[in-house]
Design a protein around this motif. Sequence first.
Motif, PDB file in Angstrom:
ATOM      1  N   GLU A  68      53.001  33.483  40.583  1.00  0.00           N
ATOM      2  CA  GLU A  68      53.775  34.321  41.487  1.00  0.00           C
ATOM      3  C   GLU A  68      53.119  35.692  41.550  1.00  0.00           C
ATOM      4  N   GLU A 127      56.029  45.735  37.164  1.00  0.00           N
ATOM      5  CA  GLU A 127      56.830  44.722  36.473  1.00  0.00           C
ATOM      6  C   GLU A 127      55.978  43.636  35.831  1.00  0.00           C
ATOM      7  N   VAL A 140      53.811  39.692  41.507  1.00  0.00           N
ATOM      8  CA  VAL A 140      54.855  40.626  41.105  1.00  0.00           C
ATOM      9  C   VAL A 140      54.347  42.052  41.241  1.00  0.00           C
ATOM     10  N   ARG A 189      50.363  45.154  43.468  1.00  0.00           N
ATOM     11  CA  ARG A 189      50.947  43.870  43.094  1.00  0.00           C
ATOM     12  C   ARG A 189      49.874  43.009  42.429  1.00  0.00           C
TER      13      ARG A 189
END
Length: 404
Positions: free
Chosen positions: A22, A28, A24, A165
């Motif tokens: 994924e 985070e 993120v 990201r």
Amino acid sequence: MLSVREALGRLLDAARAVEGSETVPTLEANGRVLAEDQHAMIDVPSADNTQMDGYAVRASDCAGGSATLRVAQRIAAGSVGVPLEAGTAARIFTGALIPPGADAVVMQEQCEAVGDSVTVRHAPRPGEWIRRSGEDVAAGAVILPAGTRLRSQELGLAASTGLARLPVRRRVRVAVFFTGDELAMPGEPLRPGAIYNSNRFTLRGLLENFGCEFTDFGIVPDSLEATRATLRQAALEHDLIITSGGVSVGEEDHVKPAVEAEGRLDLWQIAVKPGKPLAFGAVGRADGAACAHFIGLPGNPVSSFITFLLFVRPFLLRLQGVTGPVEPAGYLLRADFALPRPDRRNEFLRVRMNAAGGLDLFPNQGSGVLTSTVWGDGLVDNPPGQAIAEGDLVRFIPFAELQH
């Protein structure tokens, strides 16, 4: 019994990074593992800038070792100056861009400012106190390879190149449960023969530390049927099943036969102290999908804690996709204790560093003495049959190396 090295080798040979990733926010991503190489989006620094508060000058104007120059401009970090004329200086502050024409910075401690002029009492070399564009990172370079477990410094590096990201592996899904009719939870009355389930708190804390998604199935009754049913349920949606207790050979130890009935056991019993009854295998899934890995830890609190650090930790890191070394670093330190009667197994002794730079031994090395893990700050990895004399160099593994 397998040696520690042999057992760990088998576990790591069987570990494969979980599938799925994924993206993120970089803010985070702490503790996650990169799924793809990351490239710098910009040069770092993006332009020549000063390392010091001082004066930007032309080195040739100060070649004599003492020069008085007119201060023609003031450049703070975040602002852009104008080209520097010969015979002038620019007051400049750390991080500010070097103006065109300047080729050196003189720190303010070597200058004396009077009115709108400054006397430079130093002959700078061209490039002095200047950070060059791209000297840290060049645009397009791989700054973080796939398989990197992200710490605070990796996050800072990613952010410094503009990466907002990051693609990371999905979290490892772990099921955990505890066997033993004698177990009670803190807050419950402690009936005769019962003990509080400290392992539940220790193992949950460790799984949280390693960023796992986990399901706690709690305390499972001491029966083969209940253990098998919990294993089947745990295998459905988890990558790894961890149990505590029930892996020895007593009549009430049901985990080993339950795993053999629901899957397979690849190894059992390791020449390690504490922690001999450690099991590794797999549990089949009812839907026919790939098996869930299984690791059965001993029930004694210290044994459970130490075998998690020695075996489960590196296995988890491999499942998470870490490609670099997963074994902890060890350091040779002086033993300020003696161990004249070593065990035939590989011992991991709870020790603490003292003010003299040596290691003190906790006096009670029993596998149920959990206070030793709080008192100590690491383990001595002592080979089988190896006596220790006071003053010997021994391999020390800090708990800090084992819990990240």
